[in-house]
Design a protein around this motif. Structure first.
Motif, mmCIF file in Angstrom:
data_model
loop_
_atom_site.group_PDB
_atom_site.id
_atom_site.type_symbol
_atom_site.label_atom_id
_atom_site.label_comp_id
_atom_site.label_asym_id
_atom_site.label_seq_id
_atom_site.Cartn_x
_atom_site.Cartn_y
_atom_site.Cartn_z
ATOM 1 N N LEU A 27 -41.343 -0.660 9.685
ATOM 2 C CA LEU A 27 -41.496 -1.061 8.291
ATOM 3 C C LEU A 27 -42.501 -2.205 8.186
ATOM 4 N N ASN A 28 -42.991 -2.423 6.986
ATOM 5 C CA ASN A 28 -43.923 -3.521 6.742
ATOM 6 C C ASN A 28 -43.139 -4.822 6.698
ATOM 7 N N GLN A 29 -43.335 -5.686 7.671
ATOM 8 C CA GLN A 29 -42.544 -6.909 7.739
ATOM 9 C C GLN A 29 -42.821 -7.855 6.570
ATOM 10 N N ASP A 30 -43.968 -7.686 5.909
ATOM 11 C CA ASP A 30 -44.264 -8.528 4.752
ATOM 12 C C ASP A 30 -43.360 -8.212 3.561
ATOM 13 N N HIS A 76 -33.473 3.351 1.386
ATOM 14 C CA HIS A 76 -34.125 3.862 2.594
ATOM 15 C C HIS A 76 -34.640 2.731 3.476
ATOM 16 N N GLN A 77 -35.021 1.596 2.863
ATOM 17 C CA GLN A 77 -35.465 0.452 3.652
ATOM 18 C C GLN A 77 -34.306 -0.125 4.460
ATOM 19 N N LEU A 78 -33.159 -0.271 3.806
ATOM 20 C CA LEU A 78 -31.994 -0.836 4.485
ATOM 21 C C LEU A 78 -31.503 0.087 5.593
ATOM 22 N N LEU A 79 -31.537 1.385 5.329
ATOM 23 C CA LEU A 79 -31.095 2.351 6.338
ATOM 24 C C LEU A 79 -31.976 2.265 7.588
ATOM 25 N N ALA A 80 -33.286 2.194 7.387
ATOM 26 C CA ALA A 80 -34.204 2.090 8.516
ATOM 27 C C ALA A 80 -34.041 0.762 9.242
ATOM 28 N N HIS A 127 -34.235 -13.908 0.919
ATOM 29 C CA HIS A 127 -33.827 -14.030 -0.484
ATOM 30 C C HIS A 127 -33.804 -12.673 -1.188
ATOM 31 N N LYS A 128 -34.495 -11.708 -0.642
ATOM 32 C CA LYS A 128 -34.525 -10.373 -1.236
ATOM 33 C C LYS A 128 -33.151 -9.709 -1.174
ATOM 34 N N ARG A 188 -39.018 -9.435 12.585
ATOM 35 C CA ARG A 188 -39.149 -8.758 13.876
ATOM 36 C C ARG A 188 -38.408 -7.417 13.852
ATOM 37 N N ASN A 189 -37.229 -7.383 13.272
ATOM 38 C CA ASN A 189 -36.464 -6.144 13.194
ATOM 39 C C ASN A 189 -37.118 -5.136 12.257
#
Length: 244
Positions: free
Chosen positions: A158-161, A40-44, A166-167, A151-152
């Motif tokens: 989403l939480n930029q932190d 879901h993170q990648l999709l957003a 590397h993730k 920035r994206n």
């Protein structure tokens, strides 16, 4: 701090000054679990990206390349007919791969299709074989990939932190390991020198298929459920338990 401490001890030992510490003198640290991106993170993230950044993140995810490796990959390093991406020494950019090791990584056709679509949008100079795949408008190395990622992520709500380059590499390793690719093969694809550095990416899966397996594994252990009772029947049950 632990790493720097170990490096200093190695240096001193090489200079003939060994055994300066006792067992409990080393700095201690929490060995944190490797983090990966959830679907879901990648999709957003992709929904808020330009084609350039979306293709870049797909490349990181499906090749397992490090940041500097992705910065210096050229179109001639991508073999569309054999589904392979090369990581090569780049003397023209004064860049050397980590541990002086070149490698080849097999990549899915899905990534190659997305790279081709992105390449068609580029001017001839940036689409040539010798051009960098991910470059600035002037054809130079893109050196602000992390800043753009955060920035994206913020743009996508989403939480930029929670986002760093590397993730993607950790997600690449975990995805292949959970799919059954052996440790040594993944180690080779990632350009690692020992198995211990790969084992940490064996992150437990948490998808619905895994939950189904967990339920099936303990299906034989299912016990009769206690029925809710009241009044005299409840008192009778309590009395029976006390007499055991």
């Amino acid at each position: 701090m632990h790493n720097k401490f170990a490096e200093l001890l190695t240096f001193l030992a090489a200079q003939g000054v060994p055994k300066l510490i006792s067992k409990n003198d080393r700095p201690r640290f929490v060995d944190q679990e490797v983090e990966i991106y959830e679907d879901h993170q990648l999709l957003a993230l992709h929904s808020a990206c330009s084609l350039y950044h979306s293709t870049q993140y797909d490349f990181y995810l499906m090749s397992g390349f490090r940041e500097q490796e992705a910065m210096h990959v050229q179109w001639e390093n991508i073999h569309f007919n054999s589904n392979v991406v090369e990581m090569r020494w780049k003397p023209q950019f004064r860049w050397m791969p980590k541990a002086y090791k070149e490698r080849e990584v097999p990549v899915p056709t899905l990534l190659l299709d997305r790279l081709e679509n992105y390449r068609r949008t580029l001017p001839a100079a940036r689409a040539s074989d010798r051009a960098l795949v991910f470059s600035t408008a002037t054809g130079k190395c893109a050196t602000h990939m992390l800043r753009a990622l955060k920035r994206n992520a913020k743009k996508a709500g989403l939480n930029q932190d929670d986002f760093w380059l590397h993730k993607f590499r950790a997600t690449f390793a975990t995805t292949h390991l959970q799919a059954g690719v052996d440790l040594r093969t993944v180690m080779t694809w990632m350009g690692q020198s020992n198995l211990e550095s790969i084992i940490r990416y064996l992150k437990p899966a948490r998808n619905s298929t895994v939950i189904e397996k967990v339920n099936a594994n303990f299906a034989a252990q299912e016990r009769p459920r206690l029925q809710l009772v009241s009044g005299a029947a409840q008192a009778s049950q309590v009395s029976s338990l006390e007499n055991l």
